[in-house]
Write an enzyme that holds these catalytic residues in place. Structure first.
Site, PDB file in Angstrom:
ATOM      1  N   THR A  29       1.757  -0.061   0.005  1.00  0.00           N
ATOM      2  CA  THR A  29       0.240  -0.716   0.724  1.00  0.00           C
ATOM      3  C   THR A  29       0.503  -2.856  -0.007  1.00  0.00           C
ATOM      4  O   THR A  29      -0.486  -3.584   0.592  1.00  0.00           O
ATOM      5  CB  THR A  29      -1.149  -0.301   1.215  1.00  0.00           C
ATOM      6  OG1 THR A  29      -1.025   0.219  -0.433  1.00  0.00           O
ATOM      7  CG2 THR A  29      -0.588   1.460   1.725  1.00  0.00           C
ATOM      8  N   GLN A 106       9.837   7.608   0.687  1.00  0.00           N
ATOM      9  CA  GLN A 106      10.178   7.845   1.352  1.00  0.00           C
ATOM     10  C   GLN A 106      10.432   6.966   2.015  1.00  0.00           C
ATOM     11  O   GLN A 106      10.836   6.319   3.394  1.00  0.00           O
ATOM     12  CB  GLN A 106       8.930   9.299   2.160  1.00  0.00           C
ATOM     13  CG  GLN A 106       8.999  11.055   1.325  1.00  0.00           C
ATOM     14  CD  GLN A 106       7.728  10.888   0.759  1.00  0.00           C
ATOM     15  OE1 GLN A 106       7.586  11.338   2.075  1.00  0.00           O
ATOM     16  NE2 GLN A 106       7.047  10.277  -0.255  1.00  0.00           N
ATOM     17  N   HIS A 124      14.225   8.614   3.844  1.00  0.00           N
ATOM     18  CA  HIS A 124      14.409   8.768   5.525  1.00  0.00           C
ATOM     19  C   HIS A 124      14.983   7.110   5.510  1.00  0.00           C
ATOM     20  O   HIS A 124      14.921   6.489   7.045  1.00  0.00           O
ATOM     21  CB  HIS A 124      12.124   7.984   5.402  1.00  0.00           C
ATOM     22  CG  HIS A 124      11.870   9.887   5.105  1.00  0.00           C
ATOM     23  ND1 HIS A 124      10.715   9.546   5.339  1.00  0.00           N
ATOM     24  CD2 HIS A 124      12.404  11.075   5.085  1.00  0.00           C
ATOM     25  CE1 HIS A 124      10.058  11.416   4.941  1.00  0.00           C
ATOM     26  NE2 HIS A 124      11.082  11.485   4.401  1.00  0.00           N
TER      27      HIS A 124
HETATM   28  P1  OAD Z   1       1.122   8.625   3.954  1.00  0.00           P
HETATM   29  O1  OAD Z   1       0.187   7.135   4.608  1.00  0.00           O
HETATM   30  O2  OAD Z   1       0.856  10.100   4.455  1.00  0.00           O
HETATM   31  O3  OAD Z   1       0.101   8.500   2.603  1.00  0.00           O
HETATM   32  C1  OAD Z   1      -0.046   7.363   1.635  1.00  0.00           C
HETATM   33  C2  OAD Z   1      -1.046   7.656   0.874  1.00  0.00           C
HETATM   34  O4  OAD Z   1      -1.269   6.542  -0.529  1.00  0.00           O
HETATM   35  C3  OAD Z   1      -2.397   8.493   1.045  1.00  0.00           C
HETATM   36  O5  OAD Z   1      -2.307   9.483  -0.037  1.00  0.00           O
HETATM   37  C4  OAD Z   1      -2.734   6.945   0.600  1.00  0.00           C
HETATM   38  O6  OAD Z   1      -4.093   7.215   0.128  1.00  0.00           O
HETATM   39  C5  OAD Z   1      -2.354   6.415  -0.735  1.00  0.00           C
HETATM   40  N1  OAD Z   1      -2.046   5.247  -0.958  1.00  0.00           N
HETATM   41  C6  OAD Z   1      -2.928   4.145  -0.279  1.00  0.00           C
HETATM   42  N2  OAD Z   1      -2.088   3.165  -0.820  1.00  0.00           N
HETATM   43  C7  OAD Z   1      -1.956   3.254  -2.142  1.00  0.00           C
HETATM   44  C8  OAD Z   1      -2.228   2.443  -3.255  1.00  0.00           C
HETATM   45  N3  OAD Z   1      -2.192   1.051  -3.611  1.00  0.00           N
HETATM   46  N4  OAD Z   1      -1.684   3.412  -4.529  1.00  0.00           N
HETATM   47  C9  OAD Z   1      -1.693   4.986  -4.532  1.00  0.00           C
HETATM   48  N5  OAD Z   1      -1.788   5.472  -3.537  1.00  0.00           N
HETATM   49  C10 OAD Z   1      -1.981   4.373  -2.355  1.00  0.00           C
HETATM   50  O7  OAD Z   1       2.186   8.210   3.414  1.00  0.00           O
HETATM   51  P2  OAD Z   1       3.597   9.027   2.991  1.00  0.00           P
HETATM   52  O8  OAD Z   1       3.626   9.996   2.113  1.00  0.00           O
HETATM   53  O9  OAD Z   1       4.883   8.108   2.720  1.00  0.00           O
HETATM   54  O10 OAD Z   1       8.191   9.452   7.775  1.00  0.00           O
HETATM   55  O11 OAD Z   1       4.789   9.651   4.552  1.00  0.00           O
HETATM   56  C11 OAD Z   1       5.298  10.158   4.321  1.00  0.00           C
HETATM   57  C12 OAD Z   1       5.971   9.887   5.680  1.00  0.00           C
HETATM   58  O12 OAD Z   1       5.474  10.196   6.499  1.00  0.00           O
HETATM   59  C13 OAD Z   1       6.759   8.736   6.129  1.00  0.00           C
HETATM   60  O13 OAD Z   1       8.049   8.575   5.084  1.00  0.00           O
HETATM   61  C14 OAD Z   1       7.008   8.559   7.040  1.00  0.00           C
HETATM   62  C15 OAD Z   1       5.627   9.158   7.815  1.00  0.00           C
HETATM   63  O14 OAD Z   1       5.782   9.722   8.925  1.00  0.00           O
HETATM   64  C16 OAD Z   1       8.944   9.092   8.540  1.00  0.00           C
HETATM   65  O15 OAD Z   1       8.606   8.170   9.207  1.00  0.00           O
HETATM   66  C17 OAD Z   1      10.398  10.122   8.655  1.00  0.00           C
END
Ligand code: OAD
Length: 249
Positions: A29, A106, A124
């Site tokens: 991000t 991921q 992924h």
């Molecule tokens: P998410 O969007 O579910 O979670 C991202 C997390 O990062 C959230 O809990 C935010 O609060 C946190 N966050 C954002 N910016 C941050 C920062 N600078 N420092 C620390 N935390 C921060 O994303 P993922 O967990 O990656 O899959 O999602 C997993 C999968 O869901 C992805 O790979 C994708 C999606 O569907 C596929 O497309 C197959």
């Protein structure tokens, strides 16, 4: 984040010889790539006439509505100008210093490699790689995919070209999962960051860790906070940045 938390993580990584990082969209991000589930994330911003974001990211969508799929893909998942932030560069430095053995991600943005990490297990897949659905599975890089036609066609065999990413409705690559599980099993420190830990099987990786130095860094609470030995609710880029400032002065 407190000084004590940063001190603890710094000392763990200072002593580490086989640390592993496991991350998600929150890692990127700070590079200008929105995550999925935050208020400013892709899922909140993308209501597409009854189509859910999961559908737009699905195998079904690729096969049934490839033009829709590729329009969404190019607009939301391909970020050719994004640059690594302090999380990516710090992790690459930890690997160079032989403290970290692998990054498991991921994310599909390729920013860990761009920062210099050598061992990156992309659960992924990656938007940097493409292949055609013809028999030859001809391979392409992102730069080789033209802007038009919207649905790219293989110049060798005429089949549709698709991104080498794992879509909803598809299995993770066994070899990538095995390599990630092995790295986590052998890790002395497991640093988890920037992931909501909502998506399986990726989130299940934490269960393979056997040590007692599991650090979880995320802006918001996760379902696994209770399992961690250290929880920091702060930006992962700032936390890794501060730790690396102390380690590599
Ligand atoms: P998410 O969007 O579910 O979670 C991202 C997390 O990062 C959230 O809990 C935010 O609060 C946190 N966050 C954002 N910016 C941050 C920062 N600078 N420092 C620390 N935390 C921060 O994303 P993922 O967990 O990656 O899959 O999602 C997993 C999968 O869901 C992805 O790979 C994708 C999606 O569907 C596929 O497309 C197959």
């Amino acid at each position: 984040m407190t000084h004590t938390q940063i001190d603890t993580l710094t000392s763990w990584l200072d002593e580490a010889r086989s640390a592993v990082f496991f991350g998600g969209a929150g890692v990127s991000t700070a590079s200008g790539i929105p995550d999925f589930r935050s208020a400013a994330g892709l899922y909140a911003s993308q209501g597409r006439g009854g189509r859910s974001p999961e559908y737009m990211l699905s195998h079904e969508c690729l096969m049934n509505e490839p033009a829709e799929f590729f329009t969404f893909h190019r607009q939301n998942l391909v970020h050719p100008d994004a640059q690594p932030n302090r999380a990516h560069t710090g992790l690459a430095e930890l690997e160079r210093q032989a403290r970290m053995t692998a990054v498991v991600t991921q994310n599909i943005d390729g920013l860990h490699q761009k920062a210099g990490s050598q061992v990156v297990h992309e659960l992924h897949g990656s938007v940097q790689r493409y292949y055609c659905l013809g028999r030859g599975h001809h391979q392409f890089t992102l730069e080789q995919i033209p802007d038009s036609p919207v649905v790219p066609i293989c110049p060798d065999c005429g089949a549709m070209i698709r991104p080498d990413v794992v879509l909803y409705g598809e299995m993770l690559d066994d070899d990538v999962v095995d390599a990630a599980v092995t790295a986590v099993r052998q890790a002395d420190v497991l640093l988890v960051g920037g992931t909501s830990l909502n998506v399986y099987p990726a989130a299940g990786l934490l269960h393979y860790y056997r040590g007692d130095r599991l650090a979880l860094v995320n802006l918001t609470e996760t379902p696994m906070d209770y399992q961690a030995d250290l929880v920091i609710h702060s930006p992962i880029d700032e936390v890794i940045g501060q730790v690396c400032d102390r380690l590599f002065v």
